[in-house]
Design a protein around this motif. Structure first.
Motif, PDB file in Angstrom:
ATOM      1  N   LEU A   1      -5.842   6.195   1.552  1.00 20.60           N
ATOM      2  CA  LEU A   1      -5.209   6.778   3.411  1.00 20.60           C
ATOM      3  C   LEU A   1      -5.015   8.346   2.749  1.00 20.60           C
ATOM      4  O   LEU A   1      -5.075   9.023   2.046  1.00 20.60           O
ATOM      5  CB  LEU A   1      -3.648   6.726   2.235  1.00 20.60           C
TER       6      LEU A   1
ATOM      7  N   GLU B   1      -4.179   4.258  -2.046  1.00 21.36           N
ATOM      8  CA  GLU B   1      -2.483   4.803  -1.636  1.00 21.36           C
ATOM      9  C   GLU B   1      -3.200   6.066  -2.689  1.00 21.36           C
ATOM     10  O   GLU B   1      -2.335   5.489  -4.432  1.00 21.36           O
ATOM     11  CB  GLU B   1      -1.557   4.304  -1.532  1.00 21.36           C
TER      12      GLU B   1
ATOM     13  N   ASP C   1      -1.169   0.177  -3.766  1.00 28.54           N
ATOM     14  CA  ASP C   1       0.367   1.295  -4.070  1.00 28.54           C
ATOM     15  C   ASP C   1      -0.039   1.943  -5.205  1.00 28.54           C
ATOM     16  O   ASP C   1      -0.627   1.135  -6.835  1.00 28.54           O
ATOM     17  CB  ASP C   1       1.573  -0.426  -4.075  1.00 28.54           C
TER      18      ASP C   1
ATOM     19  N   ARG D   1      -4.036  -3.145   0.160  1.00 29.72           N
ATOM     20  CA  ARG D   1      -3.512  -1.875   0.167  1.00 29.72           C
ATOM     21  C   ARG D   1      -3.005  -1.742  -0.929  1.00 29.72           C
ATOM     22  O   ARG D   1      -2.096  -1.617  -1.190  1.00 29.72           O
ATOM     23  CB  ARG D   1      -2.951  -1.319   1.440  1.00 29.72           C
TER      24      ARG D   1
ATOM     25  N   MET E   1      -2.776  10.770   3.084  1.00 25.15           N
ATOM     26  CA  MET E   1      -1.687  11.389   2.782  1.00 25.15           C
ATOM     27  C   MET E   1      -1.360  12.349   2.863  1.00 25.15           C
ATOM     28  O   MET E   1      -0.268  12.835   3.133  1.00 25.15           O
ATOM     29  CB  MET E   1      -0.822  10.510   1.144  1.00 25.15           C
TER      30      MET E   1
ATOM     31  N   ASP F   1       0.241  -5.743   1.013  1.00 25.80           N
ATOM     32  CA  ASP F   1       0.186  -4.888   0.596  1.00 25.80           C
ATOM     33  C   ASP F   1       0.750  -5.058  -1.217  1.00 25.80           C
ATOM     34  O   ASP F   1       1.555  -5.653  -1.329  1.00 25.80           O
ATOM     35  CB  ASP F   1       1.454  -4.019   1.152  1.00 25.80           C
TER      36      ASP F   1
END
Length: 656
Positions: A407, A384, A330, A328, A409, A259
């Protein structure tokens, strides 16, 4: 014309913007790379800067263009501010050679003393790969981590080469090492490896996504206020123990994603990169432009070649040193726009290509994706991004940004709102729209909840559905409210897994309906670990109903892993949607999904399907806490399948 304009015709009015995107990307590569150089050979900052041991001594180098002088200090020289000055090089670089192979012993503590514009202060070396905190005063120091080759600390990799199977969709288990223990403490890399990895393997997930690995001084930040970008958090153990965790996951066939936080950084100066050389603009935008208005963190200036070098080198470091299989990213929305997405609806295409777009950040993300996939063609990158930036998951050569997945979201946002309404008010048409609408040819990671939905002040889906009854009625006798919550929990996860993406993600513990919320120890809760742990034993207690949710999740993940249903080419085909009866039925390839969301009505769905069929998953099975009413029969006379569904149940059928 770039192919992205064919993939999404709505972008054609913005062809000039796509052309500009690609022009800036090509210009950045020409500006950064010398003749014959690749991004991989460019991103070697960690091999030059920082501490490097030779046969006859140590080199220590820094980039600090705003500094007037630098001196290395530590327990090796009695913390003397002046005995080991660095020499200024070109372009803001500094260097010192310390003779003697053991001049900087393994585990010795260091800092760098900086003078800048009349001020003197200590800083943590920028590329240090280990930080330790003094438990008595919270003071941090860099630590030289250089175990001898013969020492037990040096990790020898067992899995020489690992690659995630390309035939399986990404099934991601989002993890936080520290809160993975059932005890009220900070868990370790080794304990996670021994006690949690086997659970994940048994559940069938093929990727773990590790949060909070990059060093962060404030534990309660969930790892999103990074101070030291090349240091794995020492709270959880040693670098070798993290390597062993990754290695062990690979031996189980599980990929490991980091992450990654490149969208912002902690404001810390004493133990971070902020104002390292005495200026606020070394890594970040100067003044207010360098401050995130909502997060209180520092914002990188992606226009500076040195910043790009630092960040790209950071990506390569985690892939080469720790063998992470991807990232991933952020806070991508915050990176993409000068307004950071705050208060923006993104309700038309013009908002993606306005003056508010940070084109330097877009270019950085393209370079990052190119580098990652150059290093490992099977690496996985996930964005993200809640804004829906066009081309996020389109190849760079097509005019995209190059991520593999974004993602989904909007899906957890939809579920949080939906579970707070009456069952009879659930709109299945809206559900279908929210779970299936996404940009053409761009892959999503579907999920109904992550760590975000479990933070203090919010609730997990299971807690929204059951509320305080989870404290008193999760025993086998149960209650009507618990039966409802368990049934809907299964349906929400199955419909989200099958419709909302080409992959699926779950936060650890939510697969069995982990109770309550997440709250890290802090002053406001008396520094309690009570909510910063995972109560694994609940799912193992045969007298409690958590076991049924865990069994269902295992069966669902196994179905997703072995069944070819989540690929980009397997479009969802709606067969029937009846909002009054709360029925929804659809196909994905040879798989037929039938749901009855009605609160008390048994429903029968007739589907024209002359093929043979097999029930692969029935949420009404006893092993999943069901009542074994739901079934499926082949009506040869009418040449169709008759599916009988109990209230709040679902069936998955394979049509052969």
């Amino acid at each position: 014309m770039y192919k992205i304009l064919e993939i999404d015709p709505y972008l054609k009015p913005y062809q000039d913007d796509i052309n500009l995107r690609m022009e800036l990307y090509e210009k950045a590569k020409k500006r950064l790379l010398s003749s014959g150089q690749t991004l991989s050979s460019f991103a070697n900052g960690y091999l030059h800067y920082g501490f490097h041991q030779t046969d006859n001594g140590w080199f220590y180098r820094e980039w600090a263009p705003g500094a007037d002088s630098l001196s290395l200090k530590g327990d090796f020289n009695g913390w003397d501010n002046h005995s080991h000055p660095l020499t200024a090089q070109q372009n803001g670089d500094w260097e010192i050679f310390i003779p003697g192979k053991n001049a900087l012993p393994h585990k010795s503590l260091v800092k760098v003393h900086v003078t800048s514009k009349g001020s003197e202060f200590d800083r943590i070396p920028l590329y240090i790969n280990r930080i330790v905190q003094d438990p008595h005063n919270n003071n941090s120091n860099g630590m030289i981590w250089a175990p001898e080759e013969e020492a037990r600390e040096v990790y020898k990799w067992n899995v020489k080469a690992f690659s995630l199977s390309t035939t399986e969709p990404p099934l991601i288990y989002e993890c936080h090492i520290g809160m993975s223990s059932e005890e009220g403490k900070i868990n370790t890399y080794s304990e996670f490896m021994d006690n949690v990895l086997p659970r994940i393997k048994k559940c069938g997930y093929n990727i773990i996504q590790l949060m909070a690995v990059m060093e962060h001084p404030y534990y309660a930040s969930f790892g999103y206020q990074v101070a030291n970008f090349f240091s794995a958090s020492s709270r959880f153990g040693t670098p070798e123990e993290l390597k062993q965790l990754v290695d062990t996951a690979h031996s189980m066939g599980i990929a490991v994603l980091l992450d990654l936080v490149h969208s912002h950084a902690a404001t810390n100066t004493l133990d971070g990169i902020n104002e390292f050389d005495g200026t606020d603009y070394q890594f970040f935008h100067a003044g207010n432009a360098g401050q995130h208005p909502a997060w209180g963190t520092k914002l990188f200036n992606y226009a500076k070649p040195e910043v790009i070098h630092f960040l790209l080198s950071n990506l390569k470091y985690w892939m080469e040193e720790y063998r992470f299989d991807g990232f991933r990213f952020d806070g991508v929305t915050s990176m993409l726009y000068h307004h950071h997405g705050l208060g923006e609806a993104f309700d038309n295409y013009a908002k993606y290509f306005s003056m508010a777009t940070d084109t330097d950040a877009v270019t950085y993300l393209q370079l990052a994706n190119e580098l990652i996939h150059d290093l490992n063609k099977n690496a996985v990158t996930i964005a993200e991004d809640m804004s829906g930036m066009p081309g996020m998951c389109i190849p760079i050569e097509y005019g995209g940004i190059g991520f593999d997945y974004r993602l989904a979201m909007g899906v957890p946002d939809y579920w949080v709102k939906t579970v707070q309404t009456r069952d009879e008010d659930w709109d299945l048409g809206k559900m279908w729209y929210e779970l299936t609408t996404r940009r053409p040819k761009e892959k999503n990671i579907g999920y109904c909840e992550s760590h975000d939905q479990a933070l203090v002040g919010d609730k997990t889906i299971m807690f929204w559905l059951a509320d305080s009854d989870m404290y008193w009625h999760m025993d086998l006798s149960g209650s009507l409210n618990i039966d409802r919550a368990i049934a809907l929990h299964k349906l929400i996860r199955l419909v989200s897994m099958s419709l909302s993406g080409e992959g699926y993600m779950n936060f650890m513990g939510n697969e069995f309906g982990h109770p309550e919320w997440i709250d890290f120890p802090r002053e406001g809760n008396g520094n309690s670990f009570h909510y910063a742990r995972r109560q694994w034993s609940l799912s193992e207690n045969q007298n409690l109903k958590y076991q049924f949710l865990l069994e269902f999740d295992r069966a669902m993940i196994n179905l997703a892993k072995t069944g070819d249903m989540l690929g980009l080419n397997h479009k969802s085909k709606l067969i029937r949607l009846d909002n009054d009866s709360k029925i929804i039925c659809y196909k994905k390839g040879d798989y037929l999904f039938a749901f009855n969301f009605h609160m008390n009505k048994n429903n029968t769905i007739e589907v024209p399907e002359p093929k043979k069929h097999r029930i692969l998953l029935n949420s009404d099975d006893k092993q999943f806490g069901g009542f074994e009413y739901s079934s499926c029969e082949l009506d040869k006379a009418r040449n169709n399948i008759s599916i009988k569904l109990n209230p709040r149940t679902a069936i998955v059928i394979k049509c052969d």
